[in-house]
Design a protein around this motif. Structure first.
Motif, PDB file in Angstrom:
ATOM      1  N   LEU D  14       0.832  -1.199   0.000  1.00 30.45           N
ATOM      2  CA  LEU D  14       0.000   0.000   0.000  1.00 30.45           C
ATOM      3  C   LEU D  14       0.875   1.260   0.000  1.00 30.45           C
ATOM      4  O   LEU D  14       2.009   1.234   0.466  1.00 30.45           O
ATOM      5  CB  LEU D  14      -0.904   0.003   1.228  1.00 30.45           C
ATOM      6  CG  LEU D  14      -2.063  -1.004   1.164  1.00 30.45           C
ATOM      7  CD1 LEU D  14      -2.710  -1.172   2.528  1.00 30.45           C
ATOM      8  CD2 LEU D  14      -3.102  -0.565   0.139  1.00 30.45           C
ATOM      9  N   LEU D  15       0.314   2.340  -0.532  1.00 27.25           N
ATOM     10  CA  LEU D  15       0.997   3.645  -0.579  1.00 27.25           C
ATOM     11  C   LEU D  15       2.428   3.557  -1.146  1.00 27.25           C
ATOM     12  O   LEU D  15       2.598   3.080  -2.249  1.00 27.25           O
ATOM     13  CB  LEU D  15       1.002   4.292   0.824  1.00 27.25           C
ATOM     14  CG  LEU D  15      -0.407   4.634   1.369  1.00 27.25           C
ATOM     15  CD1 LEU D  15      -0.361   5.054   2.820  1.00 27.25           C
ATOM     16  CD2 LEU D  15      -1.027   5.734   0.507  1.00 27.25           C
ATOM     17  N   LYS D  58       0.394  17.020  -1.398  1.00 28.85           N
ATOM     18  CA  LYS D  58      -0.655  17.846  -0.808  1.00 28.85           C
ATOM     19  C   LYS D  58      -1.789  18.173  -1.782  1.00 28.85           C
ATOM     20  O   LYS D  58      -2.844  18.624  -1.375  1.00 28.85           O
ATOM     21  CB  LYS D  58      -0.044  19.142  -0.290  1.00 28.85           C
ATOM     22  CG  LYS D  58       0.947  18.868   0.832  1.00 28.85           C
ATOM     23  CD  LYS D  58       1.215  20.098   1.634  1.00 28.85           C
ATOM     24  CE  LYS D  58       1.995  19.664   2.895  1.00 28.85           C
ATOM     25  NZ  LYS D  58       2.591  20.806   3.562  1.00 28.85           N
ATOM     26  N   GLU D  59      -1.534  18.003  -3.088  1.00 25.36           N
ATOM     27  CA  GLU D  59      -2.588  18.264  -4.071  1.00 25.36           C
ATOM     28  C   GLU D  59      -3.315  16.979  -4.432  1.00 25.36           C
ATOM     29  O   GLU D  59      -4.131  16.953  -5.358  1.00 25.36           O
ATOM     30  CB  GLU D  59      -1.997  18.879  -5.350  1.00 25.36           C
ATOM     31  CG  GLU D  59      -1.060  20.034  -5.138  1.00 25.36           C
ATOM     32  CD  GLU D  59      -1.756  21.212  -4.501  1.00 25.36           C
ATOM     33  OE1 GLU D  59      -2.934  21.437  -4.853  1.00 25.36           O
ATOM     34  OE2 GLU D  59      -1.155  21.885  -3.646  1.00 25.36           O
ATOM     35  N   ARG D  61      -1.946  14.354  -5.724  1.00 29.97           N
ATOM     36  CA  ARG D  61      -1.286  13.636  -6.825  1.00 29.97           C
ATOM     37  C   ARG D  61      -0.381  12.549  -6.268  1.00 29.97           C
ATOM     38  O   ARG D  61       0.274  12.740  -5.250  1.00 29.97           O
ATOM     39  CB  ARG D  61      -0.425  14.605  -7.651  1.00 29.97           C
ATOM     40  CG  ARG D  61      -1.226  15.521  -8.540  1.00 29.97           C
ATOM     41  CD  ARG D  61      -0.289  16.459  -9.263  1.00 29.97           C
ATOM     42  NE  ARG D  61       0.502  17.213  -8.313  1.00 29.97           N
ATOM     43  CZ  ARG D  61       0.645  18.533  -8.319  1.00 29.97           C
ATOM     44  NH1 ARG D  61       0.075  19.260  -9.260  1.00 29.97           N
ATOM     45  NH2 ARG D  61       1.373  19.145  -7.409  1.00 29.97           N
TER      46      ARG D  61
END
Lengths: 104, 104, 104, 104, 104, 104, 104
Positions: D14-15, D58-59, D61
């Motif tokens: 994950l991530l 933070k956006e 993406r």
């Protein structure tokens, strides 16, 4: 810490640092008896001697410090960097560490 | 830490680092007696020898350091990275660790 | 830490990591006597062997590292990840951990 | 930690996590003698088995991870989450914890 | 920690929290012998029972969690908040603490 | 901590704080026997009594809290600030410390 | 910490600091008996005497504090900077450390 400075006036704090000198407690009782220095409690009041230009925010703008030379302030019990010039002791604090201004 | 450098002048500090050399205390009393080195208190004054180009902010712009070669500064009691060239000791500090400029 | 690598040249540092090899101190006194290795002080100088592509800022842009292969640098006394290839030891540092470039 | 998994292939990190398996050291000396496992030093090389989709900035993406399945990497001496499937041990690292890619 | 809940289904995780139940290890050897519970190693696999709506980024937008109810996941060895409903134990993890999804 | 408050209703939590009261465990066994209080395990369920206006994000906008008065919630085993009004104990948690809502 | 201030009114808190005085517990039982001070539990209620102008956000705008002089507040059990004026003790808290407002 010791220095070879002749005068504290030659210190120009960097960034948001504030140079202060602690107000000395009266080493004398109300009835006029002088007390030995070790029994005099240290005061948390100090006089601002010099202030830095302030730190910068993320856009590179200066963040002004909250006090100016001559102000009397309440300093925290711990922290700060000690500076010794001759027999006198001074402290440098970051602006945000100062607790309050004293208007008296 | 030891180096094999021939001259401290070959060191170019990276980012916001400042290369300084501590001012040596007079190992001599007022009356002219020389003191053994161990009894001379270390001073917190230092001379700036070289400065880094500064760190970068979030937009990738350089943040200029606050001092320049030749400046005299007040350094903190602890911290900094020691560098030894021959018998001389120097220190590297981050710009924001320097406490004050000395104008004397 | 041990590896089974045949050559250090196969290591490509990731992100802002810098692969360096410490400069070895002369294990020989000025008068030409060879010293046993344990008495030779470790030097804080190192040669840059390879550099990572740099980390990314908040907009996803690469932040270039400050040194390039071939540079000589001053490394901090502690930190870094050791890598062993055969009998040789190398270190990986983050770019901002390097103290200074050496121009000599 | 133990699992009841039948195959490591069913793990999808994950991530920004990277699933790796440490390269095993040759438990055999140059002269062909087999060594008991306890005397074989663990290697810091590992093979990437699977990678996560990356974290988000933070956006919102995705930030792509720096390695891909099949890559050989240098892993840090400490850290990572161990996963056991049958008798084999694997590790999950965050992408930024990997030290270098190995091109050999 | 104990609860007076009648059903785990009444729990709706807040923010980026994920409610999972650890998969129980077979307390039976390959040859069919049942083992006392204390000798059965805890597994790091868990089933997702419910997920929170996700945390919010700096613009107030929800950041979706990476798993959904029914998913099987690899959980870290330590951490998470235990919840007890009757005799069953469950755990709440933050989304980023989950290590991998299990596709089997 | 003790207060001189006459009613818990006079407490208005600040920022993102949530005032809750722990649900009391039945001090009675299934067969109707009353248990001394010390043998009754503390429950991790609580009722929300009041909520703060929420913290502010970097643009100065309020971030709404995730629960409202009357909600039943799962609270963490540790943390929170205890408040005593008369003989009753209450707790203040930050919104993000609450684990789950209970819909029953 | 001791001060030489004549009146607490001369203190103007800096940034987001809040000057409060703890409400004194009744040192008297319900039946009118006075209790020695040491047996009276300290209360976590306090009266706001003065408030700072607030900290600044990243754009340099003031973030208003959440309370005003005259407000009664619940303070945390630990923390805050003590200030002594004569025989009275006061405390300075950061705005976000205050737990709740008391409307009674």
């Amino acid at each position: 810490m010791a220095t070879s400075l002749r005068s504290i006036k030659s210190l120009a704090p960097l960034l948001d640092r504030i140079l202060v000198q602690r107000v000395k407690a009266e080493a004398k009782t109300a009835s006029g008896i002088y007390l030995p220095e070790s029994t005099v409690e240290k005061l948390s009041e100090a006089k601002v001697l010099a202030v830095g230009p302030g730190g910068t925010d993320k856009e590179g703008r200066r963040i002004e410090v909250s006090v100016k030379p001559g102000d009397r302030v309440l300093i925290p019990q711990y922290g700060g960097s000690p500076v010794k010039v001759g027999d006198e002791e001074y402290h440098l604090f970051r602006d945000h560490e100062l607790l309050a201004k004293i208007n008296e």
